[in-house]
Design a protein around this motif. Structure first.
Motif, mmCIF file in Angstrom:
data_model
loop_
_atom_site.group_PDB
_atom_site.id
_atom_site.type_symbol
_atom_site.label_atom_id
_atom_site.label_comp_id
_atom_site.label_asym_id
_atom_site.label_seq_id
_atom_site.Cartn_x
_atom_site.Cartn_y
_atom_site.Cartn_z
ATOM 1 N N ASN A 171 4.107 -6.651 -4.483
ATOM 2 C CA ASN A 171 3.912 -7.428 -5.713
ATOM 3 C C ASN A 171 2.902 -8.551 -5.611
ATOM 4 O O ASN A 171 2.418 -9.027 -6.628
ATOM 5 C CB ASN A 171 5.247 -8.014 -6.184
ATOM 6 N N SER A 172 2.591 -9.027 -4.402
ATOM 7 C CA SER A 172 1.750 -10.219 -4.302
ATOM 8 C C SER A 172 0.264 -9.914 -4.349
ATOM 9 O O SER A 172 -0.534 -10.797 -4.620
ATOM 10 C CB SER A 172 2.066 -10.977 -3.003
ATOM 11 N N GLY A 173 -0.139 -8.703 -4.052
ATOM 12 C CA GLY A 173 -1.550 -8.360 -4.035
ATOM 13 C C GLY A 173 -2.280 -8.851 -2.798
ATOM 14 O O GLY A 173 -3.505 -8.898 -2.769
ATOM 15 N N VAL A 174 -1.544 -9.213 -1.771
ATOM 16 C CA VAL A 174 -2.158 -9.759 -0.569
ATOM 17 C C VAL A 174 -2.733 -8.652 0.315
ATOM 18 O O VAL A 174 -3.775 -8.830 0.924
ATOM 19 C CB VAL A 174 -1.135 -10.602 0.228
ATOM 20 N N LEU A 175 -2.077 -7.507 0.367
ATOM 21 C CA LEU A 175 -2.574 -6.428 1.209
ATOM 22 C C LEU A 175 -3.626 -5.646 0.429
ATOM 23 O O LEU A 175 -3.305 -4.862 -0.451
ATOM 24 C CB LEU A 175 -1.428 -5.504 1.635
ATOM 25 N N PRO A 176 -4.894 -5.867 0.748
ATOM 26 C CA PRO A 176 -5.962 -5.238 -0.036
ATOM 27 C C PRO A 176 -6.173 -3.777 0.346
ATOM 28 O O PRO A 176 -5.624 -3.292 1.335
ATOM 29 C CB PRO A 176 -7.186 -6.070 0.328
ATOM 30 N N ARG A 177 -6.972 -3.115 -0.442
ATOM 31 C CA ARG A 177 -7.388 -1.752 -0.151
ATOM 32 C C ARG A 177 -8.824 -1.595 -0.616
ATOM 33 O O ARG A 177 -9.242 -2.247 -1.565
ATOM 34 C CB ARG A 177 -6.489 -0.739 -0.833
ATOM 35 N N PRO A 178 -9.572 -0.721 0.033
ATOM 36 C CA PRO A 178 -10.944 -0.480 -0.414
ATOM 37 C C PRO A 178 -10.949 0.155 -1.803
ATOM 38 O O PRO A 178 -10.006 0.854 -2.183
ATOM 39 C CB PRO A 178 -11.492 0.492 0.634
ATOM 40 N N ALA A 179 -12.000 -0.059 -2.549
ATOM 41 C CA ALA A 179 -12.108 0.501 -3.896
ATOM 42 C C ALA A 179 -12.070 2.023 -3.827
ATOM 43 O O ALA A 179 -12.722 2.635 -2.984
ATOM 44 C CB ALA A 179 -13.406 0.042 -4.547
ATOM 45 N N GLY A 180 -11.282 2.623 -4.708
ATOM 46 C CA GLY A 180 -11.194 4.074 -4.793
ATOM 47 C C GLY A 180 -10.301 4.712 -3.752
ATOM 48 O O GLY A 180 -10.250 5.932 -3.659
ATOM 49 N N VAL A 181 -9.603 3.939 -2.974
ATOM 50 C CA VAL A 181 -8.749 4.467 -1.921
ATOM 51 C C VAL A 181 -7.288 4.274 -2.332
ATOM 52 O O VAL A 181 -6.873 3.180 -2.697
ATOM 53 C CB VAL A 181 -9.022 3.753 -0.573
ATOM 54 N N GLY A 182 -6.524 5.347 -2.276
ATOM 55 C CA GLY A 182 -5.093 5.270 -2.569
ATOM 56 C C GLY A 182 -4.363 4.643 -1.397
ATOM 57 O O GLY A 182 -4.732 4.835 -0.235
ATOM 58 N N VAL A 183 -3.317 3.902 -1.692
ATOM 59 C CA VAL A 183 -2.574 3.225 -0.637
ATOM 60 C C VAL A 183 -1.103 3.599 -0.726
ATOM 61 O O VAL A 183 -0.558 3.777 -1.818
ATOM 62 C CB VAL A 183 -2.767 1.683 -0.693
ATOM 63 N N SER A 184 -0.486 3.761 0.426
ATOM 64 C CA SER A 184 0.950 4.000 0.501
ATOM 65 C C SER A 184 1.512 3.155 1.636
ATOM 66 O O SER A 184 0.751 2.594 2.435
ATOM 67 C CB SER A 184 1.256 5.487 0.699
ATOM 68 N N TYR A 185 2.829 3.094 1.699
ATOM 69 C CA TYR A 185 3.509 2.289 2.703
ATOM 70 C C TYR A 185 4.557 3.163 3.377
ATOM 71 O O TYR A 185 5.195 3.977 2.717
ATOM 72 C CB TYR A 185 4.184 1.073 2.055
ATOM 73 N N ALA A 186 4.725 2.999 4.676
ATOM 74 C CA ALA A 186 5.702 3.791 5.407
ATOM 75 C C ALA A 186 6.341 2.948 6.506
ATOM 76 O O ALA A 186 5.696 2.057 7.069
ATOM 77 C CB ALA A 186 5.027 5.011 6.032
ATOM 78 N N ILE A 187 7.594 3.248 6.756
ATOM 79 C CA ILE A 187 8.316 2.620 7.872
ATOM 80 C C ILE A 187 8.482 3.697 8.923
ATOM 81 O O ILE A 187 9.046 4.769 8.655
ATOM 82 C CB ILE A 187 9.692 2.078 7.413
ATOM 83 N N ARG A 188 7.967 3.437 10.116
ATOM 84 C CA ARG A 188 8.054 4.417 11.192
ATOM 85 C C ARG A 188 9.470 4.407 11.725
ATOM 86 O O ARG A 188 10.010 3.365 12.087
ATOM 87 C CB ARG A 188 7.076 4.078 12.312
ATOM 88 N N SER A 189 10.093 5.558 11.748
ATOM 89 C CA SER A 189 11.476 5.647 12.217
ATOM 90 C C SER A 189 11.527 5.509 13.718
ATOM 91 O O SER A 189 10.660 5.991 14.445
ATOM 92 C CB SER A 189 12.103 6.968 11.770
ATOM 93 N N ALA A 190 12.544 4.789 14.164
ATOM 94 C CA ALA A 190 12.710 4.569 15.604
ATOM 95 C C ALA A 190 13.169 5.862 16.264
ATOM 96 O O ALA A 190 13.991 6.594 15.736
ATOM 97 C CB ALA A 190 13.720 3.456 15.843
ATOM 98 N N GLY A 191 12.665 6.094 17.432
ATOM 99 C CA GLY A 191 13.140 7.237 18.179
ATOM 100 C C GLY A 191 12.171 8.247 18.382
ATOM 101 O O GLY A 191 11.328 8.759 18.685
#
Length: 191
Positions: A171-191
């Motif tokens: 929500n804050s807009g702090v994590l930028p992305r290059p123009a035209g690039v889709g962004v996603s977020y993932a949590i790497r599972s332990a193990g």
């Protein structure tokens, strides 16, 4: 003030009454301690507090108050955010999220301001995006950016972000992305 004697006209410099009055005013109105406090509480980002951080937040363009989505919903990895969970662990999405406003404490807000300042001058290379992510989540676990090679990228977290951190990420807009690039977020599972 320093060298107060230099500010008195020469024709009045030998007047004991006037010199005593000016010396008294100088002691009472000496701005040195006020300037030192102003520097520490407002101007110096490392020591700024309260109002000073609010000023810095306005300068870089980030708010102290975030809207926090406090619930996770049934979802799948392709949802591209951090609010999805699997079956039997989260309710179905009913059309509106329950949100609350949350004001960040000074240390969290200082970290957000640093990250936003970096984002304002970032060239959106993977190197600069990694620097921003590591600054924002310093000491909490590994976080990095993966270039997926298909005009998309993923912020990968090696820890489970809190509700506040999820709101900062989404929500804050702090994590930028290059123009035209889709962004996603993932949590790497332990193990």
């Amino acid at each position: 003030m320093r060298d107060i004697e230099r500010t008195i006209l020469s024709q009045y410099a030998n007047s004991p009454s006037l010199c005593a009055m000016i010396a008294g005013w100088n002691l009472a109105l000496d701005p040195t301690s006020l300037l030192d406090r102003w520097y520490d509480l407002v101007w110096n980002m490392r020591t700024a507090q309260g109002f000073g951080l609010d000023v810095w937040g306005r300068i870089v363009g980030v708010s102290r108050v975030l809207s926090i989505s406090s619930e996770t919903y049934l979802g799948f990895a392709e949802a591209n955010d951090l609010t999805e969970a699997g079956f039997s662990t989260a309710p179905w999405y009913m059309g509106r999220a329950t949100t609350t406003n949350f004001a960040l404490a000074d240390e969290g807000y200082r970290q957000l301001i640093y990250a936003k300042a970096l984002a304002n001058i970032a060239d959106c290379s993977v190197l600069s995006l990694n620097l921003i992510a590591m600054t924002l989540f310093a000491g909490q676990g590994d976080v990095w950016v993966r270039d997926n090679g298909d005009m998309t990228m993923t912020y990968i977290f090696d820890f489970v972000p809190t509700d506040v951190q999820i709101s900062i990420i989404q929500n804050s807009g702090v994590l930028p992305r290059p123009a035209g690039v889709g962004v996603s977020y993932a949590i790497r599972s332990a193990g």
